[in-house]
Design a protein around this motif. Structure first.
Motif, PDB file in Angstrom:
ATOM      1  N   SER A 196      59.797   1.832  44.033  1.00 20.73           N
ATOM      2  CA  SER A 196      60.823   2.613  43.259  1.00 20.73           C
ATOM      3  C   SER A 196      59.806   2.885  41.774  1.00 20.73           C
ATOM      4  O   SER A 196      59.345   2.368  41.084  1.00 20.73           O
ATOM      5  N   PRO A 197      58.949   4.289  42.179  1.00 14.87           N
ATOM      6  CA  PRO A 197      57.821   4.257  41.120  1.00 14.87           C
ATOM      7  C   PRO A 197      58.211   4.738  39.658  1.00 14.87           C
ATOM      8  O   PRO A 197      58.390   5.557  39.228  1.00 14.87           O
ATOM      9  N   ARG A 198      58.259   3.461  39.029  1.00 19.08           N
ATOM     10  CA  ARG A 198      58.718   3.768  37.637  1.00 19.08           C
ATOM     11  C   ARG A 198      57.293   3.254  36.620  1.00 19.08           C
ATOM     12  O   ARG A 198      57.530   3.142  35.402  1.00 19.08           O
ATOM     13  N   GLY A 199      56.028   3.067  36.971  1.00 19.61           N
ATOM     14  CA  GLY A 199      55.024   2.852  36.413  1.00 19.61           C
ATOM     15  C   GLY A 199      54.959   1.400  35.932  1.00 19.61           C
ATOM     16  O   GLY A 199      54.193   1.328  34.851  1.00 19.61           O
ATOM     17  N   VAL A 200      55.374   0.430  36.418  1.00 26.97           N
ATOM     18  CA  VAL A 200      55.165  -1.020  35.839  1.00 26.97           C
ATOM     19  C   VAL A 200      54.946  -1.828  37.146  1.00 26.97           C
ATOM     20  O   VAL A 200      55.559  -1.939  38.046  1.00 26.97           O
TER      21      VAL A 200
END
Ligand SMILES: [Ca+2]
Ligand SMILES: [Ca+2]
Ligand SMILES: [Ca+2]
Length: 273
Positions: A89-93
């Motif tokens: 789930s690409p949220r950048g963390v």
């Protein structure tokens, strides 16, 4: 005669800028109503819309994780991979811990008891899932251009702690070179209470890593603590400004450094003989 005091003032300003300058949003209490306005103040300061778009993006200004959409296959008693919120789930963390991994609490109906097995210690802010490191009270958060391995930084980070009963929870921010730029303890909320703590850069600071310390105790598995005495604390919603790519050094500067390195190796040109 004014020069020295002015110089002193400039030096003081530089020193305070180097320490980082963040606006803090915090509140604590028995339930969601006690912290919602602090959470909303943080949201407003960061910006973005009121409902999440694809991959938790609020108009490219803010992202949030409430853990509630994590599938059962990555929830208690299974561990959640530390890169779930950059890969699946690409949220950048991405998360790391000195412990043995990360646990997202079970939904009712799963084989593991809900709330990590501590129904009189914890509650949710956003139902039903909570988050914790396993075997450690430390969670390190690193930022990426969402869905990639490109390092990024953010300008704001906040989260909800659950069950802070002593001064036992805090956040620390580090810049992209690893220098500490901010630290702040979470407010105490009493047994089963909720604490919101968020901070927003107001002088251009960029956060390369966040270290969250959640309590003095640890959860080792559902219903089991690291020790019987110390304050256990877990986490619900994370909120942060959109991760942005760390700027590359300007091309001309790189070119200049390359030419300088060549000159140092060869020495100054002495003619063609
Ligand atoms: Ca939740
Ligand atoms: Ca408690
Ligand atoms: Ca506690």
């Amino acid at each position: 005669m004014l020069r020295l005091p002015m110089l002193a003032a400039v030096l003081l300003l530089s020193a305070s800028a180097a320490q980082g300058s963040f606006v803090v949003f915090e509140a604590a209490g028995a339930g969601a109503a006690a912290i919602t306005s602090a959470r909303d103040g943080f949201r407003t300061a960061v910006g973005g819309g009121t409902s999440a778009g694809a991959n938790g993006s609020f108009g490219g200004q803010r992202r949030e994780i409430n853990w509630d959409g994590v599938p059962d296959t990555f929830a208690d008693s299974a561990l959640m991979p530390g890169n779930f919120f950059n890969n699946s789930s690409p949220r950048g963390v991405e998360f790391s811990t000195p412990g043995t991994g990360f646990l997202v609490s079970a939904n009712s109906g799963q084989s593991s008891p809900v709330l990590f097995g501590f129904p009189t210690e914890f509650q949710t802010f956003s139902a039903q899932r909570l988050f914790t490191a396993v075997g450690s009270n430390i969670t390190d958060v690193s930022f990426f251009l969402p869905g990639t391995s490109v390092a990024a930084t953010t300008s704001a980070f906040g989260l909800i702690f659950v069950d802070v009963e002593t001064i036992s929870a805090k956040v620390e921010f580090f810049d992209q070179d690893g220098a500490a730029i901010f630290t702040h303890d979470a407010l105490q909320a009493g047994n089963q209470g909720l604490s919101f703590l968020g901070a927003v850069a107001n002088a251009g600071e960029r956060i390369g890593r966040v270290r969250i310390t959640a309590g003095l105790n640890t959860i080792t598995s559902n219903g089991t603590l690291g020790n019987p005495n110390d304050d256990v604390v877990v986490m619900d919603d994370f909120l942060y400004a959109e991760p942005l790519q760390v700027p590359e050094p300007p091309v001309l500067l790189l070119l200049g450094l390359g030419l300088l390195a060549g000159w140092v190796r060869r020495g100054p040109r002495r003619g063609l003989t």
